[in-house]
Design a protein around this motif. Structure first.
Motif, PDB file in Angstrom:
ATOM      1  N   LYS A 164      -5.471  15.741   4.607  1.00 49.21           N
ATOM      2  CA  LYS A 164      -6.139  17.033   4.466  1.00 49.21           C
ATOM      3  C   LYS A 164      -5.130  18.122   4.119  1.00 49.21           C
ATOM      4  N   GLU A 165      -4.000  18.099   4.837  1.00 48.98           N
ATOM      5  CA  GLU A 165      -2.959  19.096   4.567  1.00 48.98           C
ATOM      6  C   GLU A 165      -2.393  18.910   3.157  1.00 48.98           C
ATOM      7  N   TYR A 166      -2.209  17.655   2.749  1.00 45.91           N
ATOM      8  CA  TYR A 166      -1.669  17.353   1.410  1.00 45.91           C
ATOM      9  C   TYR A 166      -2.603  17.875   0.323  1.00 45.91           C
ATOM     10  N   ARG A 167      -3.900  17.671   0.499  1.00 40.29           N
ATOM     11  CA  ARG A 167      -4.869  18.117  -0.507  1.00 40.29           C
ATOM     12  C   ARG A 167      -4.941  19.641  -0.581  1.00 40.29           C
ATOM     13  N   GLN A 168      -4.829  20.292   0.554  1.00 43.31           N
ATOM     14  CA  GLN A 168      -4.855  21.758   0.549  1.00 43.31           C
ATOM     15  C   GLN A 168      -3.656  22.310  -0.213  1.00 43.31           C
TER      16      GLN A 168
ATOM     17  N   ALA B 118       7.084  20.779  -4.118  1.00 42.70           N
ATOM     18  CA  ALA B 118       8.132  20.383  -3.173  1.00 42.70           C
ATOM     19  C   ALA B 118       7.660  20.539  -1.741  1.00 42.70           C
ATOM     20  N   LEU B 119       6.788  21.542  -1.514  1.00 45.02           N
ATOM     21  CA  LEU B 119       6.263  21.759  -0.167  1.00 45.02           C
ATOM     22  C   LEU B 119       5.362  20.608   0.272  1.00 45.02           C
ATOM     23  N   ALA B 120       4.691  19.999  -0.711  1.00 43.16           N
ATOM     24  CA  ALA B 120       3.777  18.904  -0.390  1.00 43.16           C
ATOM     25  C   ALA B 120       4.487  17.559  -0.297  1.00 43.16           C
ATOM     26  N   LYS B 121       5.716  17.492  -0.811  1.00 45.74           N
ATOM     27  CA  LYS B 121       6.428  16.215  -0.846  1.00 45.74           C
ATOM     28  C   LYS B 121       6.699  15.664   0.549  1.00 45.74           C
ATOM     29  N   ASP B 122       7.090  16.551   1.464  1.00 48.11           N
ATOM     30  CA  ASP B 122       7.368  16.112   2.832  1.00 48.11           C
ATOM     31  C   ASP B 122       6.112  15.536   3.482  1.00 48.11           C
ATOM     32  N   VAL B 123       4.966  16.190   3.204  1.00 46.04           N
ATOM     33  CA  VAL B 123       3.703  15.705   3.761  1.00 46.04           C
ATOM     34  C   VAL B 123       3.388  14.325   3.192  1.00 46.04           C
ATOM     35  N   LYS B 124       3.665  14.137   1.900  1.00 48.18           N
ATOM     36  CA  LYS B 124       3.405  12.844   1.265  1.00 48.18           C
ATOM     37  C   LYS B 124       4.268  11.748   1.886  1.00 48.18           C
TER      38      LYS B 124
ATOM     39  N   ILE C   5       0.868  -1.188   0.000  1.00 45.37           N
ATOM     40  CA  ILE C   5       0.000   0.000   0.000  1.00 45.37           C
ATOM     41  C   ILE C   5       0.899   1.230   0.000  1.00 45.37           C
ATOM     42  N   ASN C   6       0.693   2.119  -0.967  1.00 44.65           N
ATOM     43  CA  ASN C   6       1.465   3.354  -0.980  1.00 44.65           C
ATOM     44  C   ASN C   6       0.635   4.483  -1.580  1.00 44.65           C
ATOM     45  N   ILE C   7       1.238   5.646  -1.713  1.00 47.55           N
ATOM     46  CA  ILE C   7       0.545   6.824  -2.230  1.00 47.55           C
ATOM     47  C   ILE C   7       0.949   7.061  -3.680  1.00 47.55           C
ATOM     48  N   GLY C   8      -0.051   7.254  -4.555  1.00 52.74           N
ATOM     49  CA  GLY C   8       0.215   7.517  -5.959  1.00 52.74           C
ATOM     50  C   GLY C   8      -0.051   8.966  -6.310  1.00 52.74           C
ATOM     51  N   LEU C   9      -0.080   9.255  -7.607  1.00 57.18           N
ATOM     52  CA  LEU C   9      -0.328  10.612  -8.071  1.00 57.18           C
ATOM     53  C   LEU C   9      -1.681  11.104  -7.593  1.00 57.18           C
ATOM     54  N   GLY C  10      -1.719  12.368  -7.217  1.00 55.80           N
ATOM     55  CA  GLY C  10      -2.977  12.956  -6.764  1.00 55.80           C
ATOM     56  C   GLY C  10      -3.350  12.566  -5.354  1.00 55.80           C
ATOM     57  N   GLY C  11      -2.426  11.967  -4.591  1.00 52.56           N
ATOM     58  CA  GLY C  11      -2.722  11.593  -3.220  1.00 52.56           C
ATOM     59  C   GLY C  11      -3.580  10.364  -3.081  1.00 52.56           C
ATOM     60  N   LYS C  12      -3.755   9.605  -4.168  1.00 56.97           N
ATOM     61  CA  LYS C  12      -4.595   8.412  -4.130  1.00 56.97           C
ATOM     62  C   LYS C  12      -3.832   7.253  -3.489  1.00 56.97           C
ATOM     63  N   THR C  13      -4.549   6.435  -2.766  1.00 61.13           N
ATOM     64  CA  THR C  13      -3.941   5.270  -2.126  1.00 61.13           C
ATOM     65  C   THR C  13      -3.909   4.116  -3.120  1.00 61.13           C
ATOM     66  N   LEU C  14      -2.730   3.580  -3.375  1.00 66.14           N
ATOM     67  CA  LEU C  14      -2.577   2.467  -4.313  1.00 66.14           C
ATOM     68  C   LEU C  14      -2.494   1.159  -3.535  1.00 66.14           C
ATOM     69  N   VAL C  15      -3.491   0.313  -3.718  1.00 66.97           N
ATOM     70  CA  VAL C  15      -3.541  -0.977  -3.038  1.00 66.97           C
ATOM     71  C   VAL C  15      -3.129  -2.055  -4.036  1.00 66.97           C
TER      72      VAL C  15
END
Length: 800
Positions: free
Chosen positions: A387-391, A342-348, A56-66
């Motif tokens: 939530k922070e990532y989407r914002q 780049a600011l969102a990368k750390d959150v991801k 399970i990881n995070i893909g493009l657009g913050g979607k969860t890849l199962v």
């Protein structure tokens, strides 16, 4: 000019047909999932069971890849069995044990959209780039998950689901249209957005199209365009509100659209300033084909220098073509490359670490996922991080879209939140004749001008509901469920009061039909499910009922009339309302040998379709990879453009696979004839990837696959006619299947389906069928069999 009652009736009829279509899709999925045992469901290719979570990881657009696989503890092989789960399909992940529960109590209950998935099902989309024989990845948007906690079972299964989002967006678009054009019946003033435009007025027949101003000479970017393509480009540029481009097979419709896009996005005498474009299509493939061509093209800047077009492809990454150029142009990829990303990368990274903990793969977890209060705490952290990532991502998305001169999406995806209230100068819809009108209205509100491209002589939108399809026998069709006329009295029995009532603005039924829709008036245009053969028992319905059409009634057809079916597209309706002057037709085809193109040109395109000299006489023997053992092989195999193996008199009767309406047809002997001809083609040097074997019936596809796949692999394409629309091969072999004493042909009667089949081949077309059965399927099939007899190389279809 359309009256308020006509506008209201038109919209209400559309909503009524859409409701029936939604119910048909839900019911089909519900019945399949509720009545099929797990094993049978897997055999039908609609489910994969006994799966385990691999990652399970995070893909493009913050979607969860199962990521799921078949664990060796439950299976002898990790390879998946054959299935129909394709990239972009909506799928549910649920507990593998849940499918053993009894569902008898649900049979009497009317199905709803929530019934097609298990209550613990997690909904997602099959991810495009990671579908293999041993792994399948489901992209889950947490906002669409029924459970706050993505708590997946150790052993699960995935099933295909009915998709309600498209219907929701279409209904919303029709509601918005109603508020604009008939505000008095919707209880309020017109909304602030969308706004009433001249385009909406023209499309709804409220006002006539503005007369186009003649264009001065323009400089074409592509000097290879033929005269009809140049005329179509000029016509599209000059039209103030709407223009239609009719592109028969192989005529370079996409090529023409690329030129139009380049003209609209550049500065010229015809276009004083570059315009902002929204380019849509009926399918992801049509949109990606345009993206692929655009990313390779330069544009001319204001100072004459060349600069790349600024394009953005919107859509779920799982549904986008796995092509580097196309993927690079997606919104998700572009936002990932921006400075703000780049600011969102750390959150991801923090988000992925938290998900690892939940799945038991975090540091110190030792393969055990947290439970109870500890799991709840970690999940709260995941929700806060998401939530922070989407914002952060939302601001990046707006920046990317604001800088984009061309935005591309499917008609359905144009209704996504990313494009909410975005405005464009021009909307282009490719494959408009394959899209229901309601889905076209989703992007129409965002533009001031509309350009439609398509071919009404090829397959219409796929319609599931009985009431949503056209039927030639109007009297019998009126009694079918779904069109509201089951108890309609005869015209002579109608009272004056009833006649008056039928004209009120609240009525949702269409007017009594007086002529067939559009250019399909001479034949039935059924768009049957390839797995269904329900018409076989009503073969007499193919005979046209006598019609008495007065001049006044013909004149009235030009107004806004409620659609008889969802197969009537916006392209069809506009041509009917405003006449042939609303469109331009491309008349030079660059695909087929002139003999292959001869019959469809004569019958479907009024003999206007001409073959370009570069393809008019090309044959298989001209391919560099073919080889001729002797002169006889060269003539019979590689030097003949059209071959017809006639099995009349051979008694190669068809067989029904399955029960009743769920059945599909196959023909074993005919499949053997196809197999032998494919062997001859390949022996002569034709490559498997240059050949397609197509048939109208899924059961015949399965049979042919069992005969040919093991020998020639996946490079030899075997599929239904519907799957080949918009594509081509050097050699095409068609198996017609139908052969019976009753002379029933099922949906072979649909001339548009056969038009698609016979126009896929470039150099060689082979037809295998029983002329003694097929010729009785209507005037079109009778003319085709006669043409084959007179023009093709007719051979006896018997097996030695």
């Amino acid at each position: 000019m359309s009256s308020e009652s006509e506008l209201s009736s038109f919209i209400q009829r559309h909503k009524h047909l859409l409701t029936k279509e939604r119910e048909a899709e839900i019911e089909r999925t519900y019945l399949l999932l509720s009545n099929c045992p797990p094993k049978l469901l897997e055999q039908k290719g609609l489910s994969l069971g006994g799966l385990g979570i691999a990652n399970i990881n995070i893909g493009l657009g913050g979607k969860t890849l199962v990521e799921l696989e078949r664990p060796t503890a439950y299976h002898t092989t990790p390879i998946f069995p054959p299935h129909s789960l394709r990239p972009g399909d909506l799928a549910g992940i649920e507990d593998n044990a849940s499918n053993n529960s009894s569902k008898k109590s649900t049979k009497s209950k009317k199905p709803g959209m929530n019934d097609v998935k298990n209550s613990k099902s997690i909904e997602g989309v099959v991810y495009k780039s990671q579908v293999t024989d041993t792994r399948i990845v489901i992209a889950v948007d947490p906002s669409d998950s029924q459970s706050e906690d993505l708590d997946l079972p150790d052993r699960c299964r995935i099933v295909k689901l009915a998709n309600s989002v498209t219907y929701d967006r279409m209904e919303k678009a029709l509601d918005q249209l109603a508020k604009l054009v008939v505000p008095s019946t919707t209880g309020g003033n017109p909304p602030a957005w969308p706004k009433m435009t001249k385009l909406v007025e023209v499309l709804m027949g409220i006002s006539q199209p503005t007369k186009p101003q003649p264009l001065k000479d323009i400089t074409f970017f592509d000097n290879t365009l033929n005269d009809s393509q140049k005329e179509s480009v000029k016509f599209a540029l000059a039209a103030p509100e709407v223009a239609c481009i009719h592109g028969p097979p192989g005529t370079g419709k996409t090529h023409t659209l690329i030129e139009i896009i380049r003209q609209l996005t550049a500065t010229s005498t015809a276009n004083p300033k570059p315009l902002r474009l929204l380019v849509c299509g009926a399918s992801n493939l049509s949109v990606d084909n345009i993206v692929e061509r655009l990313v390779a093209l330069p544009s001319i800047g204001e100072k004459g220098e060349k600069e790349k077009l600024k394009i953005t492809r919107i859509g779920h990454p799982a549904r986008v073509m796995a092509h580097e150029g196309v993927l690079d142009a997606t919104l998700d990829a572009k936002t990932g490359r921006s400075e703000q990303a780049a600011l969102a990368k750390d959150v991801k990274n923090e988000l992925e670490a938290a998900l690892d903990v939940l799945s038991g793969k975090g540091k110190g977890a030792k393969g055990k996922a947290p439970r109870g209060a500890e799991r709840k705490k970690v999940w709260e952290e995941v929700k806060a991080l998401r939530k922070e990532y989407r914002q952060r991502e939302g601001g990046v998305v707006e920046t990317v879209l604001a800088e984009s001169q061309i935005v591309l999406a499917t008609c359905h995806s144009a209704g996504s939140r990313q494009l909410y209230k975005h405005d464009f100068d021009v909307l282009i819809i490719d494959e408009a004749t394959q899209a229901m009108e309601a889905v076209c209205w989703i992007p129409i509100f965002k533009a001031k001008k509309l350009i439609l491209a398509g071919d009404p002589m090829q397959l219409p939108p796929t319609i599931l509901s009985v009431g949503g399809k056209k039927s030639k026998n109007r009297a019998k069709d009126a009694k079918k469920p779904g069109n509201g006329k089951a108890n309609a009295p005869k015209p002579s029995e109608k009272s004056a009061k009833e006649k008056k009532t039928s004209q009120t603005k609240d009525v949702i039924e269409p007017p009594q039909p007086v002529a067939d829709d559009g250019e399909q008036s001479s034949e039935s245009s059924q768009s049957e499910d390839p797995d269904s053969d329900a018409e076989d028992g009503n073969e007499k319905q193919d005979m046209p009922a006598p019609k008495t059409v007065t001049k006044s009634k013909i004149k009235s057809l030009k107004g806004l009339r409620p659609p008889r079916s969802l197969e009537t597209t916006l392209f069809d309706r506009l041509e009917k309302m405003y006449g042939p002057g609303i469109k331009r037709m491309l008349d030079v085809q660059y695909r087929m040998h002139e003999q292959i193109a001869q019959f469809p040109s004569k019958v479907m395109y009024l003999a206007r379709l001409k073959s370009h000299p570069s393809v008019a006489s090309h044959l298989l023997k001209d391919l560099p990879n073919t080889n001729t053992v002797n002169e006889e092989d060269e003539k019979e195999v590689l030097g003949t453009p059209v071959v017809f193996f006639d099995t009349a008199g051979c008694e190669y009767f068809e067989r029904l696979e399955g029960d009743g309406d769920e059945g599909s047809r196959c023909n074993e002997n005919e499949a053997e004839v196809v197999k032998r001809w494919v062997e001859k083609l390949i022996e002569a040097g034709v490559l498997p990837l240059q050949i397609a074997v197509i048939t109208p019936y899924q059961a015949q596809v399965t049979l042919l696959t069992s005969l040919l796949r093991a020998t020639y692999g996946a490079e030899l394409e075997i599929g239904t006619v519907d799957g080949m629309q918009g594509r081509e091969k050097e050699a095409v072999v068609i198996s017609l299947v139908r052969s019976n004493d009753k002379r029933e042909v099922g949906f072979l009667k649909d001339k548009r389906r056969l038009n698609v089949a016979m126009t896929r081949a470039r150099r060689h077309l082979c037809i295998v069928g029983d002329s003694s059965t097929v010729q009785h399927g209507g005037s079109f099939l009778k003319r085709w069999m006669k043409w084959l007899e007179d023009n093709a190389d007719v051979r006896f279809g018997g097996l030695d």
